[in-house]
Structures are given as C-alpha cells and as structure tokens.
Design an enzyme around this catalytic site. Sequence first.
Site, PDB file in Angstrom:
ATOM      1  NE  ARG A 151       0.423   1.363   4.531  1.00 41.94           N
ATOM      2  CZ  ARG A 151       1.200   2.239   5.114  1.00 41.94           C
ATOM      3  NH1 ARG A 151       1.810   3.159   4.401  1.00 41.94           N
ATOM      4  NH2 ARG A 151       1.426   2.196   6.405  1.00 41.94           N
ATOM      5  CD  GLU A 200      -1.873   6.916  10.092  1.00 38.85           C
ATOM      6  OE1 GLU A 200      -2.267   6.006  10.847  1.00 38.85           O
ATOM      7  OE2 GLU A 200      -0.685   7.068   9.775  1.00 38.85           O
ATOM      8  NE  ARG A 239      -2.043   5.002   4.694  1.00 32.76           N
ATOM      9  CZ  ARG A 239      -1.829   4.614   5.949  1.00 32.76           C
ATOM     10  NH1 ARG A 239      -2.227   3.425   6.346  1.00 32.76           N
ATOM     11  NH2 ARG A 239      -1.224   5.402   6.793  1.00 32.76           N
ATOM     12  CB  CYS A 250       1.885   8.845  10.793  1.00 34.47           C
ATOM     13  SG  CYS A 250       3.047   8.018  11.898  1.00 34.47           S
ATOM     14  CB  THR A 303       6.126   5.986  10.600  1.00 36.68           C
ATOM     15  OG1 THR A 303       4.709   5.887  10.393  1.00 36.68           O
ATOM     16  CG2 THR A 303       6.433   6.175  12.056  1.00 36.68           C
ATOM     17  NE  ARG A 342       1.916  -1.972   7.001  1.00 38.91           N
ATOM     18  CZ  ARG A 342       1.712  -3.239   7.369  1.00 38.91           C
ATOM     19  NH1 ARG A 342       2.754  -3.999   7.707  1.00 38.91           N
ATOM     20  NH2 ARG A 342       0.509  -3.759   7.398  1.00 38.91           N
ATOM     21  NE  ARG A 367       2.877  -2.416  11.165  1.00 41.60           N
ATOM     22  CZ  ARG A 367       2.332  -1.341  10.594  1.00 41.60           C
ATOM     23  NH1 ARG A 367       1.121  -1.411  10.079  1.00 41.60           N
ATOM     24  NH2 ARG A 367       2.965  -0.195  10.542  1.00 41.60           N
ATOM     25  CD  GLU A 400       1.312   0.759  13.775  1.00 45.76           C
ATOM     26  OE1 GLU A 400       0.420   1.464  13.299  1.00 45.76           O
ATOM     27  OE2 GLU A 400       2.476   1.133  13.934  1.00 45.76           O
TER      28      GLU A 400
HETATM   29  P1  ADP Z   1      -1.441  -0.200   7.044  1.00 42.95           P
HETATM   30  O1  ADP Z   1      -0.716  -1.257   6.328  1.00 42.95           O
HETATM   31  O2  ADP Z   1      -2.463   0.407   6.169  1.00 42.95           O
HETATM   32  O3  ADP Z   1      -0.496   0.750   7.677  1.00 42.95           O
HETATM   33  P2  ADP Z   1      -2.415  -2.011   9.157  1.00 42.95           P
HETATM   34  O4  ADP Z   1      -1.132  -2.557   9.698  1.00 42.95           O
HETATM   35  O5  ADP Z   1      -3.445  -1.614  10.155  1.00 42.95           O
HETATM   36  O6  ADP Z   1      -2.260  -0.731   8.272  1.00 42.95           O
HETATM   37  O7  ADP Z   1      -3.032  -3.106   8.193  1.00 42.95           O
HETATM   38  C1  ADP Z   1      -4.253  -2.889   7.551  1.00 42.95           C
HETATM   39  C2  ADP Z   1      -4.931  -4.200   7.185  1.00 42.95           C
HETATM   40  O8  ADP Z   1      -4.202  -4.827   6.154  1.00 42.95           O
HETATM   41  C3  ADP Z   1      -5.024  -5.183   8.327  1.00 42.95           C
HETATM   42  O9  ADP Z   1      -6.262  -5.853   8.295  1.00 42.95           O
HETATM   43  C4  ADP Z   1      -3.922  -6.169   8.012  1.00 42.95           C
HETATM   44  O10 ADP Z   1      -4.136  -7.444   8.551  1.00 42.95           O
HETATM   45  C5  ADP Z   1      -4.001  -6.185   6.511  1.00 42.95           C
HETATM   46  N1  ADP Z   1      -2.768  -6.679   5.898  1.00 42.95           N
HETATM   47  C6  ADP Z   1      -1.534  -6.150   5.983  1.00 42.95           C
HETATM   48  N2  ADP Z   1      -0.656  -6.885   5.300  1.00 42.95           N
HETATM   49  C7  ADP Z   1      -1.348  -7.911   4.742  1.00 42.95           C
HETATM   50  C8  ADP Z   1      -1.011  -9.009   3.920  1.00 42.95           C
HETATM   51  N3  ADP Z   1       0.237  -9.201   3.496  1.00 42.95           N
HETATM   52  N4  ADP Z   1      -2.001  -9.858   3.562  1.00 42.95           N
HETATM   53  C9  ADP Z   1      -3.273  -9.663   3.958  1.00 42.95           C
HETATM   54  N5  ADP Z   1      -3.655  -8.656   4.732  1.00 42.95           N
HETATM   55  C10 ADP Z   1      -2.716  -7.774   5.123  1.00 42.95           C
HETATM   56  N1  ILO Z   2       0.856   6.925  16.468  1.00 42.35           N
HETATM   57  C1  ILO Z   2       1.118   5.521  16.661  1.00 42.35           C
HETATM   58  C2  ILO Z   2       1.330   4.796  15.347  1.00 42.35           C
HETATM   59  C3  ILO Z   2       2.580   5.172  14.627  1.00 42.35           C
HETATM   60  C4  ILO Z   2       2.910   4.470  13.343  1.00 42.35           C
HETATM   61  N2  ILO Z   2       1.802   3.839  12.714  1.00 42.35           N
HETATM   62  C5  ILO Z   2       0.932   4.437  11.924  1.00 42.35           C
HETATM   63  C6  ILO Z   2      -0.280   3.677  11.580  1.00 42.35           C
HETATM   64  N3  ILO Z   2       1.081   5.513  11.457  1.00 42.35           N
HETATM   65  C7  ILO Z   2       2.328   5.377  17.534  1.00 42.35           C
HETATM   66  O1  ILO Z   2       3.020   6.368  17.745  1.00 42.35           O
HETATM   67  O2  ILO Z   2       2.564   4.241  18.019  1.00 42.35           O
END
Ligand code: ADP
Ligand code: ILO
Length: 344
Positions: free
Chosen positions: A112, A211, A215, A257, A259, A266, A295, A300
């Site tokens: 993403r 966020e 995305r 953010c 990061t 990501r 993760r 996250e």
């Molecule tokens: P982001 O990647 O958008 O920063 P998250 O870590 O919250 O945010 O992940 C968003 C969603 O994407 C979650 O439901 C997570 O389980 C899913 N996800 C992330 N990576 C994968 C993957 N490789 N396969 C399937 N689902 C994924």
């Molecule tokens: N504000 C949260 C998450 C930081 C990084 N992740 C994202 C989704 N931006 C923290 O500081 O732990």
Amino acid sequence: MNYPNLPEDCTSLLCKYLTKEVFEELKDKKTTNGFTLEQAINSGLVNLDSGIGVYAGDEESYSLFAPLFDAIIEDYHGFGREDKHQSNLNPDDLNAPNPDPNGEFIVSTRIRVGRNVAHFPLGPAISKEQRDLVESSIVEALKSLSGELEGRYYPLLGMSKEVQEELIKDHFLFKEGDRFLDAAGLNRDWSEGRGIYHNKEKTFLVWVNEEDQLRIISMQKGGDITEVFNRLVTAVKAIETKVAFSYSEHLGYISSCPTNLGTAMRASVHIALPNLAKDMEAFKAITDKYYLQIRGIHGEHSQSEGGVYDISNRRRLGITEVQAVQDMYDGVVALIKAEKELTK
Ligand code: ADP
Ligand code: ILO
C-alpha cells in the site's frame, strides 16, 4: 499549555525529543491552517505507549515544528534535514521472483501507499467540508479506472455492521475507533467522508479519509510480489492523472504520520513461521538485518495467530519504492531459509 509531564518510562520518540527547550520554542506557533504543537503531540500524550506519538496537520507542520519533527524523522528513518527523497516506481527495477512458489509459507501479499491531496490540510487539521470535498474528488477520479482496476466505492456511512465487520476480518477494511488516530483528531465526524473502493476480486482497494486521504492498496493470496507491485504502480499512476498528490522534494509524499513520509509505502506478506517464532531473538536478528517490521495479522498493535506474522519494510523515507519492496523481498527470502532449516 504548559510543558507536559513525560513519565520516565515513556519510550516514544515524542518523549525522547520533546525537551523543555523545544517545547518553549514551538508552543505558540500555528500553521496557516491553525494547527498547533498541542494538536501535533496530543496522540502521544494521551497514549503514552505510542512508538512515535506525533501527527502533522499539514505539510507546513513539518517545517514550522521542525525542531521536533526533524529529530523524530532522523531517528525513525535515518534521514537528515538536508537529505532529498527520491521516488522510483519502475517495476523493471524490482528483482522479486516469487520466494514461495509452492505456497508453503506466504499466505498473502499486500503493498500500500498513502497519499494526500495537494493544497488541503491533512486529516488532523481538515474541516468536515474539506474532507467531504476530498472524498468526492477521489471518488470521481476512481470512476475513471478501467480493466482490472474497475470497481465501486462503498461509503462507510450506511454500510451495515455485518459487511463492515466482514471486510475488516478479511483484512480489506480499516478498523474503527483507533485510539492513536482518535487523539490525533483523525476520527472527527466519523464515519462521514470515509469509505472504501474496491474491484470485484478485492485485489485493488482504496481507503478514503482514514489516517491519510488515500491508502492505495494492491493485494492477493500467495507470494507473487512482482504482480502485486505492478498492479499498485498502474493504479497509482492512473489516479495521479486525476488528483494532484501532496509531495515535497525533501520529504517525498506527505503523510500525517512521520513514519509514512517519503514512499508512504508498506509492502508486507502474511507469512507462517511457526518454528522461527519459537526463537524471537533469531527471528528479530533477521528482521533487523533487512530493515523489517513484525506485526500481528490484524494490523499494527495486533498479535500473531498460529505462527503467522505480518512482515513489512520499516524504512519508507530516503529510499525508493523499489528499494522498500526489495527490503521486504530480501528479508522474506532469508526468513523462509531460516524456517526451512529449523523444520529439518
Ligand atoms: P497499514 O498497512 O495500512 O499501515 P495495518 O497494519 O493496520 O495498516 O493493516 C491494515 C490491514 O491490512 C489489516 O487488516 C492487516 O491485517 C491487513 N494486511 C496487511 N498486510 C497484509 C497481507 N500481506 N495480507 C493480507 N492482509 C494484510
Ligand atoms: N501513532 C502511533 C502509530 C505510529 C505508526 N503507525 C501508523 C499507523 N502511522 C504510535 O506512535 O505508536
């Protein structure tokens, strides 16, 4: 506002870099959109277990509050104040043949990027009217997508709880009520202006006004990282012909953010590593070597289930998109090798 009480055991980058001097220098500053230091640090103060603890309200936050943001950016990304970000979304430069052609380890792959619309405040400082406008212009742009990317927009408002829960459980949709986003002002007026676009197969999705304002997501079962990257690049380029994204020469794509700055990318796999998981030290030695983050499988701040982990690139700024995916790929190859050795 007075200098906040930062507990000794607070390990966030906010606690590390918000010294009394930095606070005094920045406490009365306001961006053109009216965004203040108090708003930028609220998430980290409310959630003392944050890893980072700050959010930007607009691109200007990064320069106006630079004494705080620069230190955090340097710590997280290893990216200096004078450095320039470089983008490379050319799929020909990626070398990532499927690391798991027999489907023994990799459950799914997802890449993403975050994007925000140029000339608008970011989510923490946006007004309801501006957010609605952002939503309608993104939806309009998405209507022009064709072929594999063609799909429909589903606003969160009016979506049944069952459908919403199902989409979240299946990893397609963002969760609701995240406490970090909440304290950053990112959940204001929920669920208005938010929604998800996806194609029929749910291999291409766009989250709207979570966020970040967009995305853009490409995902599918298995480990064909190249196919996932190619689809993402095609989509990003097509959307960019219709919507101008917020981008700076120094920080790359602007995100709320810090990061996510730079590539805002990501790239992750959900991967079964049950044996390696029994030795977290060895596991972490590999992920550290390849700049990876571990993760849980519900995003996250979630836990692993059945030895399946979400493994992704940690670096996003100061490296290209191709390098970010390459980090993930090289690390995954090493993880699979280690897991195989332990299985013998
Ligand atoms: P982001 O990647 O958008 O920063 P998250 O870590 O919250 O945010 O992940 C968003 C969603 O994407 C979650 O439901 C997570 O389980 C899913 N996800 C992330 N990576 C994968 C993957 N490789 N396969 C399937 N689902 C994924
Ligand atoms: N504000 C949260 C998450 C930081 C990084 N992740 C994202 C989704 N931006 C923290 O500081 O732990």
